[in-house]
Design an enzyme around this catalytic site. Sequence first.
Site, PDB file in Angstrom:
ATOM      1  N   ARG A   1       0.842  -1.229  -0.239  1.00 37.68           N
ATOM      2  CA  ARG A   1      -0.016  -0.235   0.011  1.00 37.68           C
ATOM      3  C   ARG A   1       0.908   1.327   0.080  1.00 37.68           C
ATOM      4  O   ARG A   1       0.457   2.294   0.565  1.00 37.68           O
ATOM      5  CB  ARG A   1      -1.002   0.014   1.244  1.00 37.68           C
ATOM      6  CG  ARG A   1      -1.738  -1.219   1.230  1.00 37.68           C
ATOM      7  CD  ARG A   1      -2.513  -1.056   2.441  1.00 37.68           C
ATOM      8  NE  ARG A   1      -3.357  -2.602   2.604  1.00 37.68           N
ATOM      9  CZ  ARG A   1      -4.415  -2.695   3.623  1.00 37.68           C
ATOM     10  NH1 ARG A   1      -4.475  -2.002   4.577  1.00 37.68           N
ATOM     11  NH2 ARG A   1      -5.008  -3.986   3.571  1.00 37.68           N
TER      12      ARG A   1
ATOM     13  N   CYS B   1      -1.060  14.415 -15.155  1.00 37.25           N
ATOM     14  CA  CYS B   1      -0.588  13.501 -16.198  1.00 37.25           C
ATOM     15  C   CYS B   1       0.379  12.247 -15.460  1.00 37.25           C
ATOM     16  O   CYS B   1      -0.200  11.101 -15.696  1.00 37.25           O
ATOM     17  CB  CYS B   1       0.325  14.026 -17.204  1.00 37.25           C
ATOM     18  SG  CYS B   1      -0.349  15.440 -18.169  1.00 37.25           S
TER      19      CYS B   1
END
Length: 264
Positions: free
Chosen positions: A127, A146
Amino acid sequence: MRQYLDLLQHVLDNGADRSDRTGTGTRSVFGYQMRFDLARGFPVTTTKKLHLKSIIHELLWFLAGDTNIKYLTDHGVTIWDEWADENGDLGPVYGRQWRSWPDGHGGSIDQIAGLLKEIRRNPQSRRLIVSAWNPAEVEAMALPPCHCLFQFYVSEGRLSCQLYQRSADIFLGVPFNIASYALLTLMVAQVTGLKPGDFVHTLGDAHLYSNHFEQAREQLQRTPRALPTMWINPEVKDLFAFRFEDFRLENYVADASIQAPIAV
């Protein structure tokens, strides 16, 4: 940096010609991956010179949680100027999402601080992720992210990073993105007591703008050189304490830069 040249050639040879938001037109492929072993040198293009000053200052600006271009302007960095409003604001872009993601209860989540804590506490965690793509705020951003999600991975004392980039301007943007996330990996490795591993760059829509084709072909005629090394001040142990002066790219020999217009 042969991996990057292979990407340029692949898109030129195999990409589909498409229209795009800017009206420029692109040649694009969907799904491409590059891998760089950071122990073998700092992955920066040697077939055209990169402006490392901009890359370092932008990364420090992200890590500070800043979303106004004043810091960049004060340091001679202009890469965000086209998207800023009259006050220099960009909306809730990368810095806000990295350091102050709204938690829905009036507070915020510092993803970077949480990442560092988890690497130290549980390096085997799956995680170790930071996301800049916040659907609740993306419409308020001057430019949606982006490079939108990255994940760290620790194995045998080495820290690796994988970036997912949804939209990749491979001539102008991708060399900056490679260097930026490679540098972030080196910095995080240093402050967590790990050695640098790999940087893995996964691209979604990987595109060459139509007015970059000739520049890409020019770059492909050049021969890559040995990669330089990035010196980082070993005294810095706090990720948020780094300053521009704490970095020095050594033995960087590169061909001249190649000018190309930016699509806004």
